[in-house]
Design an enzyme around this catalytic site. Structure first.
Site, mmCIF file in Angstrom:
data_model
loop_
_atom_site.group_PDB
_atom_site.id
_atom_site.type_symbol
_atom_site.label_atom_id
_atom_site.label_comp_id
_atom_site.label_asym_id
_atom_site.label_seq_id
_atom_site.Cartn_x
_atom_site.Cartn_y
_atom_site.Cartn_z
ATOM 1 N N CYS A 46 0.792 -1.320 0.177
ATOM 2 C CA CYS A 46 0.162 -0.036 -0.066
ATOM 3 C C CYS A 46 0.782 1.130 -0.013
ATOM 4 O O CYS A 46 0.614 2.324 -0.495
ATOM 5 C CB CYS A 46 -1.094 0.011 1.223
ATOM 6 S SG CYS A 46 -2.041 1.413 1.265
ATOM 7 N N CYS A 77 -4.300 -1.470 5.571
ATOM 8 C CA CYS A 77 -4.019 -0.185 5.148
ATOM 9 C C CYS A 77 -5.150 0.544 4.568
ATOM 10 O O CYS A 77 -5.518 0.198 3.356
ATOM 11 C CB CYS A 77 -2.686 -0.142 4.072
ATOM 12 S SG CYS A 77 -2.584 1.255 3.161
#
Length: 404
Positions: free
Chosen positions: A109, A209
């Site tokens: 991420c 995330c």
């Protein structure tokens, strides 16, 4: 004229406001330092069927981010990156789990979303930098007349998040700011409380995330169908652990032997239970097996997605959990400090982490034409394919790679 000059020199920073306390304080500190700050919330997820709704859904987070921006008097907007997130993170995760590997979505991420897609949006808004609420620091040194950027561990040893940024490039680091890197978590909460920010006492999110807490099995079942299989237990004194170490003709041959996964077959153990799909499980896992009646807890020592079998051993000292080395394919070796990259045949003594929160381990990097071996001074438990190994010199993270 004075105002005009101030506007020219004032640097613009886009902060990834997540609705948590860390990014809130990051935004506050930047404003105090005289930056022009813009708050941007990333919406990365639409599917509420797999998020645990009372555990930080994105709506509540974006609301908190908005309230923080209003309190600080900074512009705020939301960007919808769910399409890119699905493509770059979610599809990759399904793919990895299907292969029997365990990906790390947080590292991805940061590399693919926050410091790529998000950073490009920020730069298009005229930003000079992108800031996040990570507990890490950035250093700058000069080498051969060039500026070189360093990724340094956070001052709070208990919260250091440099590992999650182990895939960043020099270019990404050049545009990154980590305002809370010199602070401890209690100090960050203290600042938030003093500033009366709505996030001051908010619990840290534990989920994927920017998505929030996700039920991983539910999440994976969207794509990976349940498939019943057998759980086998391998005894700690099984014959496979008592074979003689062969004679090696080279260091590379020895490293390959030490990094090799043990291959198990059902005949080596005894069936102790059933599972709903080997691709839902990972090496070193203890929870979720639902097998009782053993003297010590069962740990997963291997999964086989082809035969859909899970192999376990009793206790965290089971020999099936440990290996002395790991291998990273050539195309998966990444250097943040490109100037320190090893050439074929070279070695380097470093400290290595194979998962977040693990203490740094003494190890040696060995570079070969096909990739890199990491050999540890002490055998490591649950070296897991698909996870990232990150290597440090002192408190500087200099490179990383996907364990193969």
């Amino acid at each position: 004229m004075q105002q005009f000059l101030e506007r020219i020199t004032m640097k613009r920073v886009v902060v990834g406001l997540s609705g948590g306390v860390d990014s809130s304080v990051a935004a506050y500190l930047l404003k105090e330092q005289g930056y022009e700050v813009i708050g941007l919330f990333m919406k990365n997820w639409h599917d509420d069927s797999v998020t645990i709704s009372d555990e930080c859904p994105w709506l509540e987070d974006s609301n908190d981010a908005l309230l923080v921006a209003e309190k600080l008097g900074i512009p705020f907007q939301t960007v919808d990156l769910s399409e890119q997130y699905k493509e770059r993170i979610v599809d990759y995760m399904f793919n990895e789990y299907e292969k029997g590997r365990t990906p790390n979505p947080d590292v991805l991420c940061n590399r693919e979303i926050k410091f790529d897609v998000f950073m490009k949006i920020a730069l298009s808004l005229g930003a000079d930098y992108v800031a996040t609420g990570h507990y890490c620091r950035k250093g700058t040194i000069e080498k051969d007349g060039e500026e070189v950027y360093q990724l340094l561990a956070g001052a709070d040893g208990n919260k250091d998040q440099s590992y999650f940024l182990c895939q960043l490039s020099q270019e990404q680091l050049s545009k990154a700011l980590f305002p809370i890197g010199e602070l401890t978590k209690p100090q960050v909460r203290e600042i938030a409380a003093k500033m009366e920010l709505v996030t001051a006492d908010k619990k840290d999110s534990q989920g994927l995330c920017f998505i929030g807490k996700v039920r991983l099995p539910d999440f994976l079942q969207q794509q990976l169908q349940p498939k019943e299989g057998i759980i086998y237990e391998i005894a700690a004194d099984a014959a496979i652990y008592n074979t003689d170490t062969p004679q090696f003709t080279s260091v590379k041959e020895q490293l390959a032997y030490e990094a090799k996964k043990t291959v198990y077959t059902p005949e080596m153990g005894k069936p102790v239970g059933k599972h709903q799909g080997a691709h839902y499980f990972t090496t070193g896992q203890r929870k979720g097996l639902n097998v009782g009646g053993t003297k010590e807890a069962l740990f997963i020592i291997a999964t086989d997605v082809v035969s859909n079998a899970i192999y376990t051993g009793q206790g965290n000292a089971h020999p099936g959990l440990f290996r002395k080395a790991l291998f990273i394919q050539k195309n998966e070796v990444h250097w943040i400090r490109e100037d320190l990259a090893l050439k074929d045949g070279e070695t380097m003594e470093v400290m290595v982490r194979i998962r977040y929160r693990q203490d740094l381990q003494k190890a040696t990097l060995h570079k070969f034409d096909n990739g890199m071996y990491i050999s540890f001074d002490e055998p490591q438990s649950a070296i897991t394919e698909g996870q990232f190994a990150a290597w440090y010199i002192a408190d500087e993270l200099i490179g990383s790679g996907v364990i193969s």
